[in-house]
Design a protein around this motif. Sequence first.
Motif, mmCIF file in Angstrom:
data_model
loop_
_atom_site.group_PDB
_atom_site.id
_atom_site.type_symbol
_atom_site.label_atom_id
_atom_site.label_comp_id
_atom_site.label_asym_id
_atom_site.label_seq_id
_atom_site.Cartn_x
_atom_site.Cartn_y
_atom_site.Cartn_z
ATOM 1 N N LEU A 618 -6.618 -42.153 -1.129
ATOM 2 C CA LEU A 618 -7.060 -42.242 0.040
ATOM 3 C C LEU A 618 -6.596 -41.341 1.095
ATOM 4 C CD1 LEU A 618 -9.660 -43.863 1.592
ATOM 5 C CD2 LEU A 618 -7.620 -45.466 2.329
ATOM 6 N N THR A 619 -5.356 -41.288 1.158
ATOM 7 C CA THR A 619 -4.363 -40.624 2.032
ATOM 8 C C THR A 619 -4.594 -39.198 1.777
ATOM 9 O OG1 THR A 619 -2.475 -41.102 0.907
ATOM 10 C CG2 THR A 619 -3.010 -42.392 2.863
ATOM 11 N N HIS A 620 -4.725 -38.818 0.398
ATOM 12 C CA HIS A 620 -4.486 -37.250 0.234
ATOM 13 C C HIS A 620 -5.537 -36.499 0.810
ATOM 14 C CE1 HIS A 620 -3.011 -33.562 -2.024
ATOM 15 N NE2 HIS A 620 -4.463 -33.801 -2.352
ATOM 16 N N PRO A 621 -6.901 -37.100 0.280
ATOM 17 C CA PRO A 621 -7.927 -36.388 0.930
ATOM 18 C C PRO A 621 -7.942 -36.339 2.528
ATOM 19 C CG PRO A 621 -8.797 -37.661 -0.622
ATOM 20 C CD PRO A 621 -7.118 -38.112 -0.488
ATOM 21 N N SER A 622 -7.534 -37.338 3.135
ATOM 22 C CA SER A 622 -7.830 -37.335 4.365
ATOM 23 C C SER A 622 -6.883 -36.407 5.069
ATOM 24 C CB SER A 622 -7.552 -38.820 5.025
ATOM 25 O OG SER A 622 -6.161 -39.047 5.236
ATOM 26 N N LYS A 623 -5.768 -36.199 4.353
ATOM 27 C CA LYS A 623 -4.794 -35.204 4.969
ATOM 28 C C LYS A 623 -5.283 -33.704 4.891
ATOM 29 C CE LYS A 623 -0.402 -36.451 3.855
ATOM 30 N NZ LYS A 623 0.632 -36.607 2.864
ATOM 31 N N GLU A 624 -5.919 -33.663 3.865
ATOM 32 C CA GLU A 624 -6.600 -32.434 3.447
ATOM 33 C C GLU A 624 -7.675 -32.070 4.567
ATOM 34 O OE1 GLU A 624 -6.354 -29.850 1.161
ATOM 35 O OE2 GLU A 624 -4.363 -30.711 0.656
ATOM 36 N N MET A 625 -8.591 -33.074 4.972
ATOM 37 C CA MET A 625 -9.577 -32.812 5.537
ATOM 38 C C MET A 625 -9.042 -32.616 7.075
ATOM 39 S SD MET A 625 -12.514 -35.855 4.865
ATOM 40 C CE MET A 625 -11.804 -36.845 3.386
ATOM 41 N N ARG A 626 -7.928 -33.463 7.585
ATOM 42 C CA ARG A 626 -7.592 -33.233 8.800
ATOM 43 C C ARG A 626 -7.003 -31.789 8.961
ATOM 44 N NH1 ARG A 626 -3.052 -36.343 9.550
ATOM 45 N NH2 ARG A 626 -3.636 -37.844 8.173
#
Length: 685
Positions: A618-626
Motif C-alpha cells: 500500500l505505502t510503496h505505490p502511494s509514495k511513488e504516486m506522490r
Amino acid sequence: MHSRQLLRQSLLRHPVLVLLTILMGFSGALFNGIGTVLIVPILLELLGQASSLMDQLPDVLRQFLGFFDQFPENQRLAAMTFAVVFMIVLKNAAAYAGSLTSSSLNRKLAANLRLDGLRILLDVDLSYYTRTKVGDLINHLNVEISRTTVAVRTLARMAIAIITILVFIGILLWTSWQLTLIATVALGLVALINQTAIRQSKVFGKELSHLSRLYSSRIVEILSGIRLVKATANEASEYHTISQLINDREQSEYHAQLLFAGIGPINEVCSIIALISVATVGRTVMGDRLETFSAILLTYLVVLFRMLPSIGQLNAARSQLANTLPSVAIVSEFLSRSDKPFMQSGSRSFLGIKQGIHFNNLSFSYPGSEQPVLRGIDLYLKRGTTLALVGASGAGKSTLADLLPRFYDPDGGRIEIDGVDLKQFDIQTFRRRLGIVSQDTFLFNASVRENLVYGRPEATEAEIEDAMARANASEFILALPDGLETLIGDRGVLLSGGQRQRLAIARALIQDPDILILDEATSALDTISERLVQKAIDELSRDRTTLVIAHRLSTVQNADQIAVLDRGKVIETGVHSALLNQDGPYAQLCAIQFSEQMKNRDELKTADLEISDPKQALTHPSKEMRSRLGSILEILGQLTEKDMQNERSREEMTASAYANTLDLLKVVEDFEKSGQRVLRSAPLS
Ligand SMILES: Nc1ncnc2c1ncn2[C@@H]1O[C@H](COP(=O)(O)OP(=O)(O)O)[C@@H](O)[C@H]1O
Ligand SMILES: [Mg+2]
C-alpha cells in the motif's frame, strides 16, 4: 622548532610577567629566610637560654640581631616577634602576587599559543589537511596547548623553588659550611630517589598525549559520520571503542596521580631522615665542642627544616615537567612552520581577465604519491565562455579544477592568465574574483543572510534580493520561519540538497566572480531539483569565464568547448554536435549514459511487482504516486511562469511531464494488480 626553543620563546614573549613572577618568588624566599632565622633567638629568649647561648649564635644571626640593639632591652623581644610576623606576612604577600602573575602568564601564554596555532591552520596549504586528522588538530589546540602552558608555569615554579633553596643554602653556608656539606650529600640522595619517579612520569605523559589524541580524533570522526554510524547500527561498537579509550586515559591519569601523590610523602620522609642524619653527624663531628655549637646546630636545623618544603616542591615540579614535556614536543611540532606546506603568493594584484586562461602543458601528482593524475593538459578557456570537462570518475577533472584556485600547484607546465603565470598574482586578490560551486555545498551554522554574503559581506539588500531571485531561491527562503534571518543547521531549519545548492549559487552570484568553477554542482540532485538548479546555474555562468564539470552530459551540451579527460589526459575537444559526429570517446560516453538512463526507467517500471507485505504493497505505490504527481505539478508551475520563453526547454518540460504522467498510470496499474494479489493470498476471516 625544538621543545626547548618553544619554552624559551614562550618565556621571552612575556618578559615582564616572567620577571615579576621570579622577583616575587625571590623576595618571598628572602622574607621567608629572614623570618626563619629570627625565630631562633626568640625561642632562646622564651626558654630563658638567651644570656648563655646568645654569644654562640652564628655570625649571620648576630648581624641580624644587631638591628634590634636600638630597641630598649624590655621591648626587644616584642620587636623581634613583630619582625618575624611581619616577614611571614610579607612572604605570603609576595607568594600571592607571584601566583597572580604566574596564572596571568599561564592565560596569556595559552591564548597566544592558540592564536599561533590558528594562524598556521588558516595559512597552511590544503594538502596539509589531506594527511592530518581534524581530531588531532583540535586536540593540539585544546589539550596539548593547555599542558604546554602547565609546563611553562612549572618552569617558573621550579625557578622560584631553586631561588628559595639557593637563598637558604646561602644562609646555611653562612651558618656552617661543614654541616652544609653533609646536608648536600643527604639531600642529593633524596633527589636521586626522585629520578625514577621523573622517568616514569615522562612515560605517563607520553601515554596520556597519545590516548587523548586517539580519543579526540575518534569523537570527531564519529560525529561527522553519525549518519553512517546510525545507518549501519554501529552505535554499540563505537560506544565500546570510545569507552575503551576513555578508560585507558582514566587509567593513565590515575597512574600519573599515584606517582604525583606519592612524591610528596616519600620526599618528606626521606628529607626528615636526611635532617636527622645531619643532626647526628653534626653532633658526632662536634662531639667535644657541643656546648659552644648547640646554638649553631639549632639555627641550622630550623633553617634546614624550613627549606625542606621547597625541596619537595622542586622535586614535584621536576616530575610535573617531565610529564608535560611530551605535550611541549607535540605543540612545538604543530607550531613549526618549516615542516609544513605554505602556498607562495605573488605580488601582482589580480584585476580581471582580458583574453583568457591557458592551461599550458600541465602535469600533476598529489604530494606523497608517484601516480601522475594529470599529464600534458593543454586547454584554453576564452574570457566569457564555458569550458566543460567530462570523463569517467577518477579521470582527474576535479584535480584540474583545483589547480585554478591554486589549491595545488602543477608539477610541470603552468596556468597563464592573459599570458601571465598564475603564481605571479597575489593569491588573495585572485581568489576573491573566483567563485566555486561544488557537489557538496558547505553552509555555516548561521543565518541564511550570513551564508549568502560570506564571499562579499558588504553586499547591499538589493543585491542580495536580486541574487536570490536569479538563483531561484527567493521563494523558499522567504517561506522559511524567519526568512533571511533563519538559522541553518543544527539549531535551525534543515534544507534539502537542491535548496542548499541554490543558496550556494546565490552566494556565488552575490560574490559576482570573474571566473566560475562548477564541479558536479547538480549531480547530487534529483531531476526536478536539478532543473531548478540548472536554471540558476545558467543564470550564474552567463557571460562569465566558466569551468564546468558535469556528470550528466545533458547539462554541458551548450558549452562553448567540451574536453574529454581520460586517466589524466585530454583525449578529445570540441563542441557537442561536432564531438557526436566524430563518434569518438564523447559519443561513447553519451551512448553509455543514455542506455543507463533507459535501463533505470525500465527497472523503475518493473520494480516491486513482487511486494508481498500487504502494508508495503500500500505505502510503496502511494509514495511513488506522490512523487510523480509532485514532479508534474512542479513542471506545470514552471511552464506557467512568464519567463518560460525558450521554445526548446518548453518542449523538453512538456515531454517530461508526459513521461511522468505515463509513469503515474503505470504505478496505478501495478497497484491494482498487487492489491488483487494480496487480497487473494490473505486468508478471509
Ligand atoms: N587528495 C588526494 N590525494 C591523493 N590522490 C588523490 C587526491 N584526490 C584525488 N586523488 C586521485 O586523483 C585521481 C583523480 O581524481 P579526481 O580529480 O577527483 O577525479 P574526477 O574528479 O575526474 O573524478 C584519482 O585517481 C584519485 O584517486
Ligand atoms: Mg570529481
